[in-house]
Design a protein around this motif. Structure first.
Motif, PDB file in Angstrom:
ATOM      1  N   MET A   1      37.102  32.358  25.860  1.00  0.00           N
ATOM      2  CA  MET A   1      36.907  32.211  27.530  1.00  0.00           C
ATOM      3  C   MET A   1      35.873  33.186  27.876  1.00  0.00           C
ATOM      4  O   MET A   1      36.101  34.439  27.735  1.00  0.00           O
ATOM      5  CB  MET A   1      38.289  32.433  27.981  1.00  0.00           C
ATOM      6  CG  MET A   1      38.194  31.956  29.465  1.00  0.00           C
ATOM      7  SD  MET A   1      39.850  31.979  30.241  1.00  0.00           S
ATOM      8  CE  MET A   1      40.650  30.728  29.243  1.00  0.00           C
ATOM      9  N   ASP A   2      34.963  32.803  28.208  1.00  0.00           N
ATOM     10  CA  ASP A   2      33.717  33.701  28.707  1.00  0.00           C
ATOM     11  C   ASP A   2      33.250  33.758  30.102  1.00  0.00           C
ATOM     12  O   ASP A   2      33.805  32.829  30.848  1.00  0.00           O
ATOM     13  CB  ASP A   2      32.274  33.372  28.039  1.00  0.00           C
ATOM     14  CG  ASP A   2      32.717  33.743  26.201  1.00  0.00           C
ATOM     15  OD1 ASP A   2      33.204  34.510  25.775  1.00  0.00           O
ATOM     16  OD2 ASP A   2      31.936  32.714  25.734  1.00  0.00           O
ATOM     17  N   ASN A   3      32.732  34.811  30.617  1.00  0.00           N
ATOM     18  CA  ASN A   3      32.175  35.160  31.926  1.00  0.00           C
ATOM     19  C   ASN A   3      33.272  34.741  32.921  1.00  0.00           C
ATOM     20  O   ASN A   3      33.124  33.915  33.740  1.00  0.00           O
ATOM     21  CB  ASN A   3      31.003  33.913  31.947  1.00  0.00           C
ATOM     22  CG  ASN A   3      30.063  34.329  33.247  1.00  0.00           C
ATOM     23  OD1 ASN A   3      30.049  35.641  33.308  1.00  0.00           O
ATOM     24  ND2 ASN A   3      29.629  33.678  33.804  1.00  0.00           N
ATOM     25  N   ILE A   4      34.275  35.400  32.442  1.00  0.00           N
ATOM     26  CA  ILE A   4      35.406  35.385  33.838  1.00  0.00           C
ATOM     27  C   ILE A   4      35.015  36.158  34.877  1.00  0.00           C
ATOM     28  O   ILE A   4      34.835  37.506  34.637  1.00  0.00           O
ATOM     29  CB  ILE A   4      36.792  35.963  33.168  1.00  0.00           C
ATOM     30  CG1 ILE A   4      37.214  34.952  31.942  1.00  0.00           C
ATOM     31  CG2 ILE A   4      37.943  35.856  34.224  1.00  0.00           C
ATOM     32  CD1 ILE A   4      38.167  35.491  31.068  1.00  0.00           C
ATOM     33  N   LYS A   5      34.801  35.817  35.941  1.00  0.00           N
ATOM     34  CA  LYS A   5      34.423  36.533  37.087  1.00  0.00           C
ATOM     35  C   LYS A   5      35.711  37.054  37.907  1.00  0.00           C
ATOM     36  O   LYS A   5      36.719  36.388  38.356  1.00  0.00           O
ATOM     37  CB  LYS A   5      33.753  35.528  38.233  1.00  0.00           C
ATOM     38  CG  LYS A   5      32.637  35.047  37.812  1.00  0.00           C
ATOM     39  CD  LYS A   5      31.696  33.925  38.647  1.00  0.00           C
ATOM     40  CE  LYS A   5      31.350  34.333  39.927  1.00  0.00           C
ATOM     41  NZ  LYS A   5      30.963  33.296  40.912  1.00  0.00           N
ATOM     42  N   VAL A   6      35.589  38.487  38.004  1.00  0.00           N
ATOM     43  CA  VAL A   6      36.742  39.286  38.478  1.00  0.00           C
ATOM     44  C   VAL A   6      36.281  40.111  39.789  1.00  0.00           C
ATOM     45  O   VAL A   6      35.181  40.652  39.564  1.00  0.00           O
ATOM     46  CB  VAL A   6      37.152  40.302  37.344  1.00  0.00           C
ATOM     47  CG1 VAL A   6      38.538  40.991  37.834  1.00  0.00           C
ATOM     48  CG2 VAL A   6      37.704  39.383  36.053  1.00  0.00           C
ATOM     49  N   ILE A   7      37.289  40.111  40.502  1.00  0.00           N
ATOM     50  CA  ILE A   7      37.235  41.093  41.790  1.00  0.00           C
ATOM     51  C   ILE A   7      38.364  41.912  41.867  1.00  0.00           C
ATOM     52  O   ILE A   7      39.439  41.532  41.422  1.00  0.00           O
ATOM     53  CB  ILE A   7      37.280  40.530  43.029  1.00  0.00           C
ATOM     54  CG1 ILE A   7      35.854  39.392  43.339  1.00  0.00           C
ATOM     55  CG2 ILE A   7      37.406  41.339  44.293  1.00  0.00           C
ATOM     56  CD1 ILE A   7      35.849  38.879  44.602  1.00  0.00           C
ATOM     57  N   VAL A   8      38.260  43.288  41.624  1.00  0.00           N
ATOM     58  CA  VAL A   8      39.320  44.232  41.733  1.00  0.00           C
ATOM     59  C   VAL A   8      39.377  44.809  43.280  1.00  0.00           C
ATOM     60  O   VAL A   8      38.480  45.201  44.141  1.00  0.00           O
ATOM     61  CB  VAL A   8      39.035  45.571  40.747  1.00  0.00           C
ATOM     62  CG1 VAL A   8      39.958  46.264  40.940  1.00  0.00           C
ATOM     63  CG2 VAL A   8      38.620  45.065  39.250  1.00  0.00           C
ATOM     64  N   VAL A   9      40.761  45.123  43.607  1.00  0.00           N
ATOM     65  CA  VAL A   9      41.144  45.385  45.011  1.00  0.00           C
ATOM     66  C   VAL A   9      41.885  46.584  44.846  1.00  0.00           C
ATOM     67  O   VAL A   9      43.055  46.447  44.383  1.00  0.00           O
ATOM     68  CB  VAL A   9      41.584  44.390  45.780  1.00  0.00           C
ATOM     69  CG1 VAL A   9      41.819  44.728  47.404  1.00  0.00           C
ATOM     70  CG2 VAL A   9      40.935  42.907  45.761  1.00  0.00           C
ATOM     71  N   ASP A  10      41.462  47.689  45.422  1.00  0.00           N
ATOM     72  CA  ASP A  10      42.319  49.197  45.371  1.00  0.00           C
ATOM     73  C   ASP A  10      41.793  50.013  46.572  1.00  0.00           C
ATOM     74  O   ASP A  10      40.560  50.101  46.540  1.00  0.00           O
ATOM     75  CB  ASP A  10      42.501  49.589  44.085  1.00  0.00           C
ATOM     76  CG  ASP A  10      43.516  50.480  43.802  1.00  0.00           C
ATOM     77  OD1 ASP A  10      43.470  51.685  44.681  1.00  0.00           O
ATOM     78  OD2 ASP A  10      44.717  50.396  43.045  1.00  0.00           O
ATOM     79  N   ASP A  11      42.479  50.696  47.191  1.00  0.00           N
ATOM     80  CA  ASP A  11      42.256  51.552  48.298  1.00  0.00           C
ATOM     81  C   ASP A  11      41.942  53.185  47.620  1.00  0.00           C
ATOM     82  O   ASP A  11      41.567  53.855  48.234  1.00  0.00           O
ATOM     83  CB  ASP A  11      43.194  51.745  49.365  1.00  0.00           C
ATOM     84  CG  ASP A  11      44.496  52.149  49.062  1.00  0.00           C
ATOM     85  OD1 ASP A  11      44.765  51.830  47.986  1.00  0.00           O
ATOM     86  OD2 ASP A  11      45.024  52.665  49.737  1.00  0.00           O
ATOM     87  N   HIS A  12      41.955  53.353  46.243  1.00  0.00           N
ATOM     88  CA  HIS A  12      41.771  54.551  45.896  1.00  0.00           C
ATOM     89  C   HIS A  12      40.630  54.394  44.973  1.00  0.00           C
ATOM     90  O   HIS A  12      40.494  53.698  43.879  1.00  0.00           O
ATOM     91  CB  HIS A  12      42.923  54.888  44.605  1.00  0.00           C
ATOM     92  CG  HIS A  12      44.324  55.084  45.369  1.00  0.00           C
ATOM     93  ND1 HIS A  12      45.120  54.117  45.535  1.00  0.00           N
ATOM     94  CD2 HIS A  12      44.660  56.368  46.128  1.00  0.00           C
ATOM     95  CE1 HIS A  12      46.153  54.693  46.680  1.00  0.00           C
ATOM     96  NE2 HIS A  12      45.819  55.895  46.826  1.00  0.00           N
ATOM     97  N   PRO A  13      39.462  55.322  45.140  1.00  0.00           N
ATOM     98  CA  PRO A  13      38.223  55.152  44.329  1.00  0.00           C
ATOM     99  C   PRO A  13      38.398  55.478  42.881  1.00  0.00           C
ATOM    100  O   PRO A  13      37.537  54.850  41.982  1.00  0.00           O
ATOM    101  CB  PRO A  13      37.429  56.334  45.124  1.00  0.00           C
ATOM    102  CG  PRO A  13      37.861  56.211  46.429  1.00  0.00           C
ATOM    103  CD  PRO A  13      39.431  56.164  46.421  1.00  0.00           C
ATOM    104  N   MET A  14      39.432  56.421  42.655  1.00  0.00           N
ATOM    105  CA  MET A  14      39.412  56.817  41.162  1.00  0.00           C
ATOM    106  C   MET A  14      40.164  55.872  40.395  1.00  0.00           C
ATOM    107  O   MET A  14      39.796  55.372  39.327  1.00  0.00           O
ATOM    108  CB  MET A  14      40.258  58.174  40.975  1.00  0.00           C
ATOM    109  CG  MET A  14      39.473  59.254  41.575  1.00  0.00           C
ATOM    110  SD  MET A  14      40.932  60.769  41.088  1.00  0.00           S
ATOM    111  CE  MET A  14      40.821  60.626  39.379  1.00  0.00           C
ATOM    112  N   VAL A  15      41.022  54.761  41.059  1.00  0.00           N
ATOM    113  CA  VAL A  15      41.359  53.681  40.307  1.00  0.00           C
ATOM    114  C   VAL A  15      40.463  52.469  40.367  1.00  0.00           C
ATOM    115  O   VAL A  15      40.284  51.887  39.048  1.00  0.00           O
ATOM    116  CB  VAL A  15      42.757  53.016  41.083  1.00  0.00           C
ATOM    117  CG1 VAL A  15      42.824  51.669  40.510  1.00  0.00           C
ATOM    118  CG2 VAL A  15      43.873  53.953  41.114  1.00  0.00           C
TER     119      VAL A  15
END
Length: 209
Positions: A1-15
């Motif tokens: 399975m290639d090119n899985i488009k991901v969005i990451v949501v977190d309010d901590h910049p280090m995470v």
């Protein structure tokens, strides 16, 4: 399975930085955006239409649980993995009941994140290996029925003792529509009457009682 488009949501910049570093090491993943809150996440989802959203649970204003519910309603094809520093059963249940396909502890390794992504993209439920749950609890969550917002609404009214005509009147929908939803609920919760439906709903923590 290639090119899985991901969005990451977190309010901590280090995470965010940590997730970015690990996800960039997974060849099949394409990180298309990051967001620091649910409002920004919804904008990014509309813009990029990702395959997967990995979201923190504990965020200000709108939680990851509420975000998961909104995403599943508007974009049912998008997979969702909840992420938290907590590994309590209640957090996991809330996330899964609102449409999440998986749950990761923030300390998860790159290998586990990759395993979680592959699992949910293949239609499986993934629970972090560090999740403090018994084997039976894990099995229960993996077999937990996924209900639509309307089904949850009707299930709660059934649990409150309302009849089909009363539910139809309360929700301003036809009696036939209520009957269809009730039949779907019986099927999803593997119940053959109202009493067993309510018992199953309580077992899966789907009723507010």
């Amino acid at each position: 399975m290639d090119n899985i488009k991901v969005i990451v949501v977190d309010d901590h910049p280090m995470v965010i930085e940590g997730m970015k570093a690990m996800l960039n090491q997974i060849r099949s993943v394409q990180v298309c955006a990051f967001a620091s809150n649910a409002y920004e996440a919804l904008d990014k989802v509309n813009e990029h239409l990702p395959d997967l959203v990995i979201t923190d649970i504990n965020m200000p204003e709108i939680s990851g649980v509420e975000l998961a519910s909104k995403l599943k309603k508007d974009f049912p094809q998008i997979k969702i993995i909840g992420m938290s520093t907590f590994n309590e059963r209640s957090y996991i249940l809330q996330m899964m009941q609102n449409g999440a396909d998986g749950y990761l502890i923030k300390s998860a390794s790159k290998e586990e994140i990759e395993e979680a992504i592959v699992s949910v993209m293949n239609g499986k439920i993934y629970l972090s290996v560090d999740t403090a749950m018994t084997t039976q609890e894990r099995r229960d969550i993996k077999t937990q029925p996924v209900l639509t917002r309307r089904e949850k609404e009707i299930l709660q009214l059934i649990g409150d003792g309302l009849t089909n005509p009363q539910i139809a009147e309360k929700l301003f929908i036809s009696l036939n529509t209520v009957d269809t939803h009730r039949k779907n609920l019986l099927l999803k919760l593997d119940a053959n009457n109202t009493a067993s439906l309510v018992r199953q709903a309580i077992y899966f923590n789907l009723l507010y009682i």
